[in-house]
Design an enzyme around this catalytic site. Structure first.
Site, PDB file in Angstrom:
ATOM      1  N   SER A   9      36.044  24.743  31.020  1.00 14.25           N
ATOM      2  CA  SER A   9      36.824  25.804  30.368  1.00 14.25           C
ATOM      3  C   SER A   9      36.680  27.062  31.218  1.00 14.25           C
ATOM      4  CB  SER A   9      36.253  26.110  28.977  1.00 14.25           C
ATOM      5  OG  SER A   9      36.132  24.933  28.240  1.00 14.25           O
ATOM      6  N   SER A 229      25.120  29.118  30.171  1.00 11.32           N
ATOM      7  CA  SER A 229      26.469  29.092  29.616  1.00 11.32           C
ATOM      8  C   SER A 229      27.339  30.123  30.314  1.00 11.32           C
ATOM      9  CB  SER A 229      26.364  29.360  28.118  1.00 11.32           C
ATOM     10  OG  SER A 229      27.572  29.874  27.635  1.00 11.32           O
ATOM     11  N   LYS A 230      28.577  29.720  30.588  1.00 10.24           N
ATOM     12  CA  LYS A 230      29.515  30.649  31.237  1.00 10.24           C
ATOM     13  C   LYS A 230      29.730  31.860  30.341  1.00 10.24           C
ATOM     14  CE  LYS A 230      32.440  26.883  32.869  1.00 10.24           C
ATOM     15  NZ  LYS A 230      32.830  26.147  31.667  1.00 10.24           N
ATOM     16  N   GLN A 231      29.828  31.578  29.040  1.00  7.80           N
ATOM     17  CA  GLN A 231      30.160  32.664  28.111  1.00  7.80           C
ATOM     18  C   GLN A 231      29.049  33.683  27.972  1.00  7.80           C
ATOM     19  OE1 GLN A 231      32.186  31.459  24.338  1.00  7.80           O
ATOM     20  NE2 GLN A 231      32.051  29.491  25.358  1.00  7.80           N
TER      21      GLN A 231
END
Ligand code: GLU
Length: 303
Positions: A9, A229-231
């Site tokens: 994503s 996590s990317k987020q």
């Protein structure tokens, strides 16, 4: 024919944990003489970061991944997700739901949706989500690393969201529609998605789709034990010295390439990896936790 895939994503640049998932799925596809597809899961614009999509594609190129066929973008496939939703609605397997998370929380409901709108819902000024009906029969599968894993969805998750109130399609639905449309035979991804798999199998069964096999890889965690996590802003992959980072990813997955390959061109490390990849070397799950001890992302946080 084995068909694998990698499905990031674009919620931020790839980090070391993303690389581990890409390496595991890529090498397993190539070991089996299969195809490896790349799908950008860009169906959640509120969570996406500008430039993340291009960074991901560039990073995969710099690291020397070679995918088969064109990159698939989920943002161009919403008609397929909508068709699946209409199919479920027409069969009475899904229903509109006007309950917001805040409304449920205020009434003491936790992350398991108690089925309030199953028998109909009043029109809601902020629109409706669509939820799929679940049941209480265990839905199980055999993960190639974890072994047997099952959930009783109605009790452990509740009817879950497949289209959000803001109109965006949920990850759980899109991933199922696309894995089937792309003919994916094995899903290799991080074990944070282990607990999403019974929901995905449930949807596959309702939609008459084939269930692929699954291999969930160990997660890379930070010093506090949280998944990178990317987020949450994990450090982006360093594109200057890809061989070093790729070497570390192979080591994380239980392999020991010659040390000198850390300084070699990345394609030499791939040559070694393609010749030596052995999925039985991937470290086993850290401890034998019962499935219910694994945090289950709620339909709404994963959707
Ligand atoms: N898009 C998901 C992610 O970036 C992965 C989905 C999957 O592999 O099923 O975490």
């Amino acid at each position: 024919m084995y068909v694998g895939r990698y499905a990031p994503s674009p919620t931020g640049p790839l980090h070391f944990g993303s690389l581990v998932a890409a390496v595991g799925s890529y090498l397993e596809a190539r070991r089996q003489g299969g195809r490896w597809l790349l799908r950008i899961e860009d169906i959640d614009p509120p969570r996406e970061r500008p430039g993340a999509r291009d960074h991901i594609l560039r990073a995969l190129e710099v690291f020397g991944f070679q995918w088969d066929g064109p990159v698939v973008f989920q943002s161009r496939r919403t008609g397929h997700y909508e068709a699946a939703i209409q199919d479920l609605l027409e069969q009475g397997l899904a229903y509109p739901c006007g309950c917001s998370r805040a409304w449920l929380r205020a009434r003491g409901h936790g992350s398991v949706y108690p089925g309030i709108c199953r028998r109909g819902t009043a029109p809601h000024p902020e629109g409706h989500a669509i939820r799929v009906r679940t049941h209480d029969e265990p839905i199980g599968f055999h993960d190639r690393r974890w072994g047997p894993f099952a959930q009783r969805l109605e009790r452990e998750v509740g009817d879950f969201v497949i289209r959000r109130r803001d109109g965006f399609h949920a990850y759980q639905l899109a991933v199922v529609v696309d894995d089937a449309a792309q003919g994916v035979t094995e899903v290799v991804r991080g074990e944070d998605l282990l607990a999403s798999t019974p929901r995905q199998i449930h949807l596959q069964r309702l939609l008459g789709l084939t269930t692929p096999s699954y291999l969930h890889l160990p997660l890379v965690r930070d010093a506090e034990g949280h998944k990178l996590s990317k987020q949450t802003g994990a450090a982006p992959l360093d594109l200057e010295r890809p061989a070093r980072t790729l070497w570390d990813a192979l080591a994380f997955l239980g392999h020991r390439p010659p040390h000198a390959l850390r300084e070699a061109p990345v394609r030499e490390l791939w040559t070694w990896a393609l010749a030596h990849w052995d999925p039985t070397r991937i470290p086993p799950p850290r401890c034998a936790v019962s499935p219910s001890a694994i945090p289950v992302p709620t339909a709404d946080t994963r959707s």
